[in-house]
Design a protein around this motif. Structure first.
Motif: not given
Ligand SMILES: Nc1ncnc2c1ncn2[C@@H]1O[C@H](COP(=O)(O)OP(=O)(O)O)[C@@H](O)[C@H]1O
Ligand SMILES: C[C@@](O)(CCOP(=O)(O)O)CC(=O)O
Ligand SMILES: [Mg+2]
Length: 384
Positions: A82, A185, A189-190
């Motif tokens: 995350e 995914d 996100k990164w």
């Protein structure tokens, strides 16, 4: 970490409709481009990061001991799955570490800041900083509205996450490997975090196209694959006028905040264009009725004028659209505008002689022409 070398490529993108409006939660439609960004990473023994970015004239060496001692405490809360956006303090500390002016608008240097931020976020928590040399080269013109910054962030995230073992590619042919939907995914996100360092306030459409490939409708982070669209033929024309997406987004933000009551309806009209274009694409695919292709041309002309109204146009982009019109075609700026590229929609029966004449005109004006680009190819890939 058994890997010694990783080669990645990620595509650029073309926004058909909805640039800028998409930053305000409106829908946009875009697809991947057959121009790609290439990254090669090798493990080394010199206890450093050697970063070569020849397209933007940057070659940087960072000693891992210096990075570790200065940033260890700042990156302890990060988790590899995350990612969190870089705070102003961390950006300022990284700029200071690189001896950059903290208020500099030079977005080239932000590529190095984004690199170090992603690298530290992934590896610092493990206390194992890999010694690497990384070279990145791109077929996508830099700062031209074709998503070079996003392809940079996607290729970088894929390489570093693969090196860290956070994602694992699987071989799909003799020379290619790809990632599962879940891993994509994570990469996306990164990459969004990298885009934030370079753009300030990106919508996420560019990194999503570069990660997943194909054609997408994008709204508020929601991605819908556009499978029912025809093969589109587009001419890309690069004004070669330099500009920064970060500055264009922030200038329009200022305008929007000052004249909200005027720009809200403008953004809604742009969204109506996007909706109508999506429908026309579907109908053209289903019926082959060329009146839908004509509608697509009209919508491009209209959107170009809305983008001018938003202050993200440029006289050279108007010159391209006017030249296209003189030759019987339609087009608009694509991406952040202010320079960079325009797209021209080409009907499948476009007269080759007229096309050649138009291209010659663009050449004579000093523009860079990509005569026929293909749209909707593969997203990020590993090359074996
Ligand atoms: N080939 C490249 N090598 C290194 N950095 C790159 C490259 N292409 C893009 N970038 C990064 O992205 C920035 C340009 O991003 P941006 O202004 O958003 O334009 P674009 O429309 O091409 O995405 C560059 O200043 C640099 O920080
Ligand atoms: C203006 C914008 O809609 C697209 C920017 O694309 P590019 O950096 O000009 O390729 C910004 C965004 O969606 O993040
Ligand atoms: Mg960009």
């Amino acid at each position: 970490m058994g890997v010694e070398e990783i080669s990645i490529s990620a595509p650029g993108k073309v926004i058909l409709h909805g640039e800028h409006a998409v930053v305000y939660g409106k829908a946009a439609i875009a697809g991947s481009l057959d121009l790609r960004f290439h990254l090669n990473l090798k493990k080394t023994r010199d206890v450093s990061i050697a970063l070569a970015l020849p397209d933007i004239g940057i070659s940087q060496r960072v000693e891992l001991s210096a990075l570790q001692s200065q940033f260890y405490s700042m990156f302890q809360s990060e988790s590899q799955r995350e990612p969190v956006p870089a705070s102003d303090d961390v950006i300022a500390a990284l700029k200071n570490f690189l001896h950059l002016d903290k208020d500099s608008h030079d977005t080239k240097q932000l590529a190095v800041v984004a690199f170090l931020y992603i690298y530290c976020s992934i590896f610092m928590v493990k206390r194992e900083l890999p010694s690497i040399c990384v070279e990145m080269k791109s077929e996508i013109p830099v700062g031209a509205g074709l998503g070079s910054s996003a392809a940079f962030s996607v290729a970088l995230s894929a390489a570093l996450l693969q090196l860290a073992g956070v994602v694992t590619s699987e071989q799909i042919s003799d020379s290619l490997a790809a990632w599962s939907a879940t891993d994509l995914d994570i990469i996306n996100k990164w990459a969004f975090i990298g885009e934030k360092v370079i753009h300030g306030q990106p919508s996420g459409i560019d990194n999503s196209i570069s990660t997943y490939g194909g054609a997408l409708r994008f709204q508020n982070g929601e991605k819908t694959r556009l499978d029912r669209i025809p093969t589109l033929s587009l001419m890309l024309v690069n004004t070669q006028v330099p500009r920064s997406t970060k500055k264009l987004i922030s200038d329009f933000r200022h305008k929007y905040n000052t004249y909200k009551e005027i720009f809200e309806p403008v953004l809604s009209s742009v969204e109506a264009i996007t909706e109508k274009a999506q429908l026309s694409l579907q109908l053209f695919k289903e019926t082959s009725d060329t009146s839908h292709h004509d509608t697509l041309g009209d919508l491009m002309d209209m959107n170009h004028q809305f983008l001018n109204l938003m202050g993200v146009g440029h006289s050279s982009l108007d010159q391209i659209v006017a030249t296209a019109c003189d030759h019987g075609f339609h087009g608009k700026l694509t991406g952040a505008g202010g320079g960079g590229c325009a797209i021209i929609l080409l009907p499948s029966d476009a007269d080759a002689v007229v096309l050649e004449k138009m291209k010659a005109k663009f050449d004579s004006l000093g523009f860079q022409v990509f005569p026929k680009t293909s749209f909707g190819g593969r997203g990020v890939m590993q090359h074996l």
